[in-house]
Design an enzyme around this catalytic site. Structure first.
Site, PDB file in Angstrom:
ATOM      1  N   HIS A 345       0.731  -1.231  -0.092  1.00  0.00           N
ATOM      2  CA  HIS A 345      -0.166  -0.042  -0.015  1.00  0.00           C
ATOM      3  C   HIS A 345       0.923   1.377  -0.052  1.00  0.00           C
ATOM      4  O   HIS A 345       0.270   2.176  -0.526  1.00  0.00           O
ATOM      5  CB  HIS A 345      -0.898  -0.203   1.328  1.00  0.00           C
ATOM      6  CG  HIS A 345      -1.998   1.086   1.120  1.00  0.00           C
ATOM      7  ND1 HIS A 345      -1.854   2.186   1.932  1.00  0.00           N
ATOM      8  CD2 HIS A 345      -3.144   1.055   0.334  1.00  0.00           C
ATOM      9  CE1 HIS A 345      -3.097   2.934   1.645  1.00  0.00           C
ATOM     10  NE2 HIS A 345      -3.909   2.453   1.002  1.00  0.00           N
ATOM     11  N   CYS A 346       2.145   1.172   0.771  1.00  0.00           N
ATOM     12  CA  CYS A 346       2.834   2.340   0.909  1.00  0.00           C
ATOM     13  C   CYS A 346       3.666   2.801  -0.597  1.00  0.00           C
ATOM     14  O   CYS A 346       3.763   3.847  -0.656  1.00  0.00           O
ATOM     15  CB  CYS A 346       3.902   2.044   1.818  1.00  0.00           C
ATOM     16  SG  CYS A 346       3.323   1.630   3.385  1.00  0.00           S
ATOM     17  N   VAL A 347       3.647   1.894  -1.470  1.00  0.00           N
ATOM     18  CA  VAL A 347       4.243   2.150  -2.798  1.00  0.00           C
ATOM     19  C   VAL A 347       3.194   2.290  -3.832  1.00  0.00           C
ATOM     20  O   VAL A 347       3.837   2.513  -4.962  1.00  0.00           O
ATOM     21  CB  VAL A 347       5.583   1.052  -3.147  1.00  0.00           C
ATOM     22  CG1 VAL A 347       6.601   1.026  -1.862  1.00  0.00           C
ATOM     23  CG2 VAL A 347       4.617  -0.299  -3.211  1.00  0.00           C
TER      24      VAL A 347
END
Length: 353
Positions: A345-347
Site C-alpha cells: 500500500h505504501c508504494v
C-alpha cells in the site's frame, strides 16, 4: 512555521470554493484510471549500491508489472533510471520523467480527490521526510510533479502529512493516528481540532476518528495503513498481533476499543475483522513489517504480501478473498519492501476515474 500554517488553510479552502465544486477522496476500491508508483533512486538509503539495493528495485518492478496486468501503471523516475526501470517493470508500465529519492508514492505523491462534477485534483501534503527523518528534497516535489504531468489542479494542504497517514471510506469518514499528525515534526503548534478541520476541508470528509498510534518507533510515527483499513463503509480490517504487550500492542488494543464505540459519518457502527500478522517469516531482518493490512485494492485484483508463513499467508488470502469477493487475490513475495518500513500500500497510489 506555525504562523505560516495558520494562514495557508484560507488559501486552500478558498481555492476550492472559488471553483464552486465539492471535493472528496473516493474509496480505494472505486475504479482507477491508473496506479502511480515511484522509483527508488538513492542507493545510500539502502546501504549503497549493491545486491540489496538492486533487489529492492527488482521487487518494486515485479509489483508494478503485476498491477499493470490489470490497470495502467505510471512509474515516476529520473531519466537516468528509465532504462533499468523499463527492464524491471516491463513494457506495460509507463515511465514518467520525474526526480525521486525513494519508492514510497503513497506518502510522497498526491492524494487524489474528485469533484461533484467528476473532475480530479491532487492534494499535496507537503512531504517532509516523515518529520525530516530521511533526505527528501526530490520526493518533496513528487506530488506537484504528478499534478503537473496530469494537468490537474494541485490543492496544497495547510498541514503536513502523508497519504499513508489517512484511511478514508469514500463515504465521509476518515480514520487516522494522532501519533503522526499531531506531532511537532510535521505540524508544530497545531491542535488536533485544527488539524481535523483542515483535513475535513481538503479531503471532503465529515467525520474523523482518531486512534493513538505510536510515536518515534518507526519512520512514519505509526501510519494508519499498517494496521487498520476500510473494506467498505462500516467494515474495517485490522492487523492483529496476538499477545503483543508492547507499546504497539497497547496502542492497537486502544484503537479497537475506540472503534467499538465509534460511529461513522452515516451513523453506522464498525465491524472489525482481524487478520493475524505473520510470525514464521522468510525474512531475517529484525524490523520487517508482517501486517497483511498493508494491501492495495486495484482494478479487479487485490495485491497482498506472502511472507513464507504458510498458515498465516493462507488465512490472510482466504479472509481478504471473502471480504473482497469481486477481486482476484494476488499474493506476492515483497520482502524487500516490507523490510524497509512499509508495504504494498505504501508504494502505490490510486488515481480515480
Amino acid at each position: 512555521m506555525a504562523a505560516g500554517l495558520a494562514v495557508m488553510p484560507e488559501i486552500a479552502i478558498n481555492a476550492v470554493r472559488a471553483d464552486d465544486l465539492t471535493w472528496a477522496a473516493p474509496a480505494e476500491a472505486e475504479p482507477h484510471a491508473r496506479t502511480w508508483m515511484a522509483w527508488p533512486s538513492t542507493p545510500a538509503i539502502y546501504g549503497g549500491s549493491g545486491a540489496y539495493y538492486e533487489s529492492v528495485q527488482e521487487t518494486l518492478g515485479r509489483l508494478a508489472a503485476a498491477i499493470a496486468e490489470n490497470e495502467p501503471v505510471a512509474m515516476v523516475a529520473p531519466a537516468d533510471q528509465h532504462a533499468l526501470a523499463a527492464e524491471l517493470c516491463g513494457a506495460k508500465v509507463e515511465l514518467v520523467e520525474l526526480a525521486t529519492d525513494d519508492m514510497w508514492m503513497r506518502d510522497t505523491g498526491p492524494v487524489f480527490v474528485r469533484s461533484a462534477k467528476g473532475s480530479i485534483a491532487a492534494v499535496d501534503f507537503g512531504f517532509n521526510g516523515w518529520g525530516n527523518k530521511q533526505a527528501h528534497a526530490r520526493d518533496a516535489e513528487v506530488a506537484a510533479g504528478v499534478a503537473g504531468h496530469l494537468g490537474v489542479p494541485s490543492h496544497v494542504a495547510s498541514i503536513r502529512g502523508e497519504g499513508g497517514g489517512v484511511e478514508y471510506d469514500g463515504d465521509g469518514t476518515l480514520l487516522l493516528t494522532e501519533s503522526c499528525w499531531v506531532n511537532d515534526n510535521r505540524n508544530p503548534g497545531l491542535s488536533r481540532a485544527e488539524i481535523e478541520e483542515h483535513l475535513k476541508s481538503i479531503l471532503g470528509v465529515e467525520t474523523v476518528i482518531w486512534v493513538p498510534g505510536v510515536r518515534a518507533k518507526d519512520i512514519t510515527d505509526g501510519h494508519i495503513d499498517g494496521s487498520l483499513r476500510f473494506v467498505k463503509p462500516g467494515l474495517v480490517v485490522a492487523s492483529a498481533w496476538p499477545g503483543d504487550t508492547s507499546e504497539w500492542g497497547r496502542a492497537h488494543a486502544e484503537s479497537l476499543a475506540i472503534l467499538a464505540k465509534a460511529r461513522d459519518a452515516r451513523g453506522r457502527g464498525f465491524e472489525v475483522i482481524s487478520i493475524p500478522a505473520a510470525t514464521e517469516v522468510r525474512s531475517t531482518r529484525d524490523d520487517v513489517l508482517t501486517s497483511y493490512a498493508n494491501y492495495y485494492v486495484g482494478n479487479g485484483a487485490l495485491y497482498t504480501p506472502q511472507f513464507g508463513d504458510g498458515k498465516a499467508d493462507a488465512l490472510a488470502k482466504e479472509t481478504l478473498g471473502r471480504l473482497h469477493p469481486d477481486r482476484r487475490i494476488v499474493q506476492l513475495d515483497m520482502d524487500r519492501i516490507y523490510e524497509n518500513g512499509g508495504g504494498i500500500h505504501c508504494v502505490t497510489q490510486q488515481q480515480p476515474l
